[in-house]
Design a protein around this motif. Structure first.
Motif, mmCIF file in Angstrom:
data_model
loop_
_atom_site.group_PDB
_atom_site.id
_atom_site.type_symbol
_atom_site.label_atom_id
_atom_site.label_comp_id
_atom_site.label_asym_id
_atom_site.label_seq_id
_atom_site.Cartn_x
_atom_site.Cartn_y
_atom_site.Cartn_z
ATOM 1 N N ALA A 25 0.813 -1.219 0.000
ATOM 2 C CA ALA A 25 0.000 0.000 0.000
ATOM 3 C C ALA A 25 0.844 1.265 0.000
ATOM 4 O O ALA A 25 0.450 2.278 -0.589
ATOM 5 N N ASP A 26 2.005 1.224 0.623
ATOM 6 C CA ASP A 26 2.809 2.446 0.725
ATOM 7 C C ASP A 26 3.439 2.851 -0.605
ATOM 8 O O ASP A 26 3.963 3.967 -0.728
ATOM 9 N N ARG A 27 3.396 1.976 -1.592
ATOM 10 C CA ARG A 27 3.962 2.295 -2.904
ATOM 11 C C ARG A 27 2.881 2.475 -3.976
ATOM 12 O O ARG A 27 3.195 2.587 -5.157
ATOM 13 N N ARG A 28 1.636 2.514 -3.554
ATOM 14 C CA ARG A 28 0.519 2.494 -4.497
ATOM 15 C C ARG A 28 0.475 3.742 -5.378
ATOM 16 O O ARG A 28 0.348 3.646 -6.597
ATOM 17 N N ALA A 29 0.556 4.929 -4.777
ATOM 18 C CA ALA A 29 0.450 6.165 -5.550
ATOM 19 C C ALA A 29 1.595 6.295 -6.557
ATOM 20 O O ALA A 29 1.386 6.699 -7.709
#
Length: 410
Positions: free
Chosen positions: A69-73
Motif C-alpha cells: 500500500a505504501d507504494r501504491r500512488a
C-alpha cells in the motif's frame, strides 16, 4: 468528509486516466490504408490497445492482489506516465508503428482501476465511494473522446491529439492522486462489517476460487460478453451512429451518457443502505439481471421500430452499466465481505477483468475477420441480444447459489 474527499479524488484520478486511453477512439483515421490489406487501421489500433489492456488485467491479478500500500500512488503515476510515452511515440513514429504504440499504451493502464479501488474497498460506505469512482468511467469515456474530437476539429493532427489530451488532464491526475494517497485505512467498525482486507498470495487466491467456482464461472462468462459489448460500443460509437444515419457530433459522446450515469449511480448508492451482505449481494444480482433485460428489451424494441436511435442508445447504456458497474467494484466487495475471510476484492475484480478484456479482443477480431464490411449496427445488435441472454441466465443461477449457501435462515 475525509472519505468523501477520497471518493472525489478517486473519481478524478480515474477520469483523468481515460484521457490517456480513449481519445484515439474519437477519430476515424479514414485516410489511412488498411494494414496488411486486411484490417481497418482504426480497428487495428483499438485491437492492439485492447490486447495490451487485457494482458495488463492478467498481470494485475497478481500485482493488485499483492502490492504494498505504501507504494501504491507511485505505481499509479509510473504506469500512467509509461502510457503517455507510448502516445508520444504514436505522434512521432510512422503510421505503421501506431498499433505497437497503442499496445504499449494499454499495457500499463489496465492496472489503474484495481489500484485506485484498493483505497476504497472494505468500508461500510464502500458502495458510496464506488459509485463516485464508477461515475468516472461512465462519464470519462465520452468526455475525453469529446475533448479529443474538439482538438482535432480545431486543427490538431489526429496522431498528436491523444498525447496532447493526456497532457491537458495531467494536472487533475496529479492533484487528485496526492489527495487519494492520504486516505486512511478501514477502521475497526469497517473491518467488523466487511472483513479484513489484506494482500492475497497464490494459495489464498486458489482456495477462494475453488470454494466459489460455480458462481464465479457463471458471472465471469456473462461479464466477458458484457465487457466486449461495452468496449465495442465505446470504441466504435462513431461508426454505429454513422449506420444509424446520424453522424454523431462531438458532444453526442457525452450527452447520451448523462442519463446513464444518473440511473446507475442512484442504484449503486442505494446498495449502501443494505447492511446485510447477503441481501446486498442478491440485490446486486438483481441489478445485473435488470441490465440484461434492458439490453435485450431495448434492442428488440429498436429492431421493431418502436423506439428511436437516441432512446435505444440511452437504454443500451443503462443496460450495460447497470450490470457492468457492480462487477467493477461492489459485487466482489460484498462477496469478500460475506465470507469474512481475509483477502481483497481487487483480486476478484482482476480475475474477472482478465477474462473480460480477452472477450473484448475476441469480439473485435470476430467482427474484423468474419466480415469487416458488414454493417456495424447489425453486428452490434446481434452481440447485444446474445450478451443479454447469457448474462441474465448466469446472474439468475449465481444468485440462487448464494441464496442457498448463505441463506438468512441458516
Amino acid at each position: 468528509m475525509p472519505l468523501f474527499a477520497a471518493g472525489l479524488a478517486a473519481f478524478c484520478v480515474y477520469f483523468a486516466m481515460y484521457a490517456f486511453r480513449k481519445p484515439v477512439m474519437a477519430v476515424a483515421f479514414a485516410d489511412q490504408a488498411p494494414l496488411w490489406q486486411l484490417l481497418d487501421y482504426k480497428a487495428t489500433l483499438i485491437l492492439a490497445q485492447a490486447v495490451g489492456y487485457a494482458l495488463s488485467k492478467m498481470v494485475g491479478v497478481k500485482v493488485v492482489a499483492e502490492h504494498r500500500a505504501d507504494r501504491r500512488a507511485r505505481l499509479i503515476l509510473s504506469l500512467i506516465g509509461a502510457a503517455w510515452l507510448a502516445l508520444l511515440g504514436f505522434a512521432l513514429l510512422p503510421a505503421w508503428a501506431g498499433p505497437l504504440c497503442l499496445f504499449l499504451n494499454g499495457l500499463p493502464l489496465g492496472m489503474i482501476w484495481g489500484l485506485v479501488f484498493r483505497y476504497l474497498e472494505g468500508r461500510r460506505v464502500s458502495e458510496m465511494l464506488a459509485a463516485m469512482l464508477t461515475a468516472s468511467f461512465i462519464l470519462s469515456s465520452g468526455a475525453t473522446r469529446t475533448a479529443g474530437a474538439l482538438l482535432v476539429q480545431h486543427g490538431l493532427s489526429p496522431f498528436w491529439m491523444p498525447a496532447v489530451t493526456g497532457l491537458v488532464f495531467a494536472p487533475v491526475l496529479v492533484a487528485a492522486l496526492a489527495v487519494l494517497a492520504r486516505t486512511p485505512p478501514p477502521d475497526a467498525a469497517d473491518r467488523a462489517a466487511r472483513g479484513t482486507r489484506v494482500a492475497m498470495d497464490g494459495p489464498a487466491r486458489r482456495a477462494y476460487v475453488r470454494a466459489h467456482a460455480l458462481p464465479l464461472a457463471l458471472l465471469i462468462l456473462g461479464y466477458t460478453l458484457l465487457t466486449g459489448l461495452r468496449d465495442f460500443r465505446d470504441n466504435f460509437a462513431a461508426e454505429i451512429w454513422g449506420d444509424l444515419g446520424n453522424g454523431a457530433p462531438a458532444a453526442m459522446f457525452s450527452i447520451t451518457e448523462v442519463p446513464v450515469t444518473i440511473v446507475v449511480l442512484i442504484g449503486m448508492a442505494m446498495l449502501a443502505t443494505i447492511r446485510s451482505n447477503l441481501r446486498a449481494l442478491l440485490a446486486i444480482h438483481g441489478a445485473i439481471l435488470f441490465g440484461a433485460l434492458a439490453l435485450g428489451g431495448a434492442t428488440l424494441l429498436f429492431r421493431l421500430g418502436w423506439i428511436g436511435p437516441v432512446a435505444w442508445t440511452v437504454w443500451i447504456g443503462i443496460g450495460i452499466y447497470s450490470a457492468y458497474a457492480p462487477f467493477s467494484a461492489v459485487l466482489f466487495d460484498r462477496m469478500m465481505a460475506l465470507g469474512k475471510s481475509p483477502g481483497n476484492a481487487g483480486f476478484l475484480i482482476y480475475l474477472a477483468d482478465s477474462f473480460g478484456y480477452a472477450g473484448s479482443v475476441a469480439l473485435m477480431l470476430l467482427r474484423e475477420l468474419a466480415d469487416n464490411r458488414a454493417p456495424w449496427l447489425g453486428f452490434f445488435t446481434s452481440a447485444t441480444l446474445t450478451t443479454a441472454l447469457m448474462l441474465g441466465g448466469g446472474a439468475t443461477v449465481s444468485g440462487l447459489w448464494f441464496w442457498r449457501r448463505f441463506s438468512l435462515h441458516k
